[in-house]
Design a protein around this motif. Structure first.
Motif, PDB file in Angstrom:
ATOM      1  N   ARG A   1       0.630  -1.405   0.038  1.00  0.00           N
ATOM      2  CA  ARG A   1       0.107  -0.534   0.058  1.00  0.00           C
ATOM      3  C   ARG A   1       0.655   0.971   0.363  1.00  0.00           C
ATOM      4  NH1 ARG A   1      -3.733  -1.553   4.676  1.00  0.00           N
ATOM      5  NH2 ARG A   1      -1.835  -2.660   5.343  1.00  0.00           N
TER       6      ARG A   1
ATOM      7  N   TRP B   1       0.439   5.111   0.989  1.00  0.00           N
ATOM      8  CA  TRP B   1      -0.098   5.996   1.647  1.00  0.00           C
ATOM      9  C   TRP B   1      -0.020   7.418   1.521  1.00  0.00           C
ATOM     10  CZ3 TRP B   1      -3.296   4.010   5.503  1.00  0.00           C
ATOM     11  CH2 TRP B   1      -3.429   2.133   5.420  1.00  0.00           C
ATOM     12  N   PHE B   2      -0.542   8.293   2.075  1.00  0.00           N
ATOM     13  CA  PHE B   2      -0.529   9.735   1.859  1.00  0.00           C
ATOM     14  C   PHE B   2      -0.999   9.807   3.090  1.00  0.00           C
ATOM     15  CE2 PHE B   2      -2.313  14.299   1.277  1.00  0.00           C
ATOM     16  CZ  PHE B   2      -0.913  14.571   0.562  1.00  0.00           C
ATOM     17  N   GLY B   3      -0.932  10.216   4.044  1.00  0.00           N
ATOM     18  CA  GLY B   3      -1.414  10.572   4.806  1.00  0.00           C
ATOM     19  C   GLY B   3      -1.819   9.434   5.801  1.00  0.00           C
ATOM     20  N   GLU B   4      -2.494   9.224   6.249  1.00  0.00           N
ATOM     21  CA  GLU B   4      -3.641   7.819   7.067  1.00  0.00           C
ATOM     22  C   GLU B   4      -4.764   7.402   5.375  1.00  0.00           C
ATOM     23  OE1 GLU B   4      -7.852   9.858   8.795  1.00  0.00           O
ATOM     24  OE2 GLU B   4      -5.925  10.414   9.775  1.00  0.00           O
ATOM     25  N   HIS B   5      -4.202   7.830   4.528  1.00  0.00           N
ATOM     26  CA  HIS B   5      -5.131   7.825   3.342  1.00  0.00           C
ATOM     27  C   HIS B   5      -4.491   7.158   2.724  1.00  0.00           C
ATOM     28  CE1 HIS B   5      -8.158  10.855   4.160  1.00  0.00           C
ATOM     29  NE2 HIS B   5      -7.374  11.547   4.782  1.00  0.00           N
ATOM     30  N   VAL B   6      -4.615   6.106   2.061  1.00  0.00           N
ATOM     31  CA  VAL B   6      -4.544   4.882   1.406  1.00  0.00           C
ATOM     32  C   VAL B   6      -4.493   5.034  -0.185  1.00  0.00           C
ATOM     33  CG1 VAL B   6      -4.358   2.078   0.402  1.00  0.00           C
ATOM     34  CG2 VAL B   6      -4.328   2.626   2.053  1.00  0.00           C
ATOM     35  N   VAL B   7      -3.759   5.307  -1.225  1.00  0.00           N
ATOM     36  CA  VAL B   7      -3.624   5.857  -2.724  1.00  0.00           C
ATOM     37  C   VAL B   7      -3.826   4.763  -3.700  1.00  0.00           C
ATOM     38  CG1 VAL B   7      -3.590   8.217  -1.997  1.00  0.00           C
ATOM     39  CG2 VAL B   7      -0.925   6.949  -2.572  1.00  0.00           C
TER      40      VAL B   7
ATOM     41  N   ASP C   1      -3.182   0.300  -3.583  1.00  0.00           N
ATOM     42  CA  ASP C   1      -3.257  -0.756  -2.891  1.00  0.00           C
ATOM     43  C   ASP C   1      -3.306  -2.408  -3.693  1.00  0.00           C
ATOM     44  OD1 ASP C   1      -3.971  -3.260  -2.009  1.00  0.00           O
ATOM     45  OD2 ASP C   1      -5.583  -2.360  -0.554  1.00  0.00           O
TER      46      ASP C   1
END
Length: 81
Positions: A20, A22-28, A30
């Motif tokens: 994965r 990650w951009f901060g807490e967001h998965v961009v 997978d």
């Protein structure tokens, strides 16, 4: 990797991993694949997105991942505009 080019199974199974981005807490991104392909993908994503965190975790055997097949029938008649 065996002599025939296929991954060597561990205990009769091929290890699969989930990568994965990650951009901060967001998965961009997978991605799920056999270990060798997953590690190549992780390395490529680390180069492409140098400022983002890239994780690679083992997958449990029962994880269906993105390889689930699409339904055989059409689910709607008209595509949205």
């Amino acid at each position: 990797m065996s002599d025939d080019g296929f991954p060597c199974p561990v205990g009769g199974r091929v290890e699969r991993r989930r990568v994965r981005v990650w951009f901060g807490e967001h998965v961009v991104a997978d991605y799920r694949a056999e270990a060798e392909l997953a590690e190549r993908y992780a390395a490529a994503m680390s180069r492409r997105f140098a400022g983002l965190r890239v994780t690679s975790d083992p997958l449990p055997d029962q994880d269906p991942g993105p390889e689930r097949r699409l339904p055989g029938e059409r689910l709607w008649e008209v595509a949205p505009k």
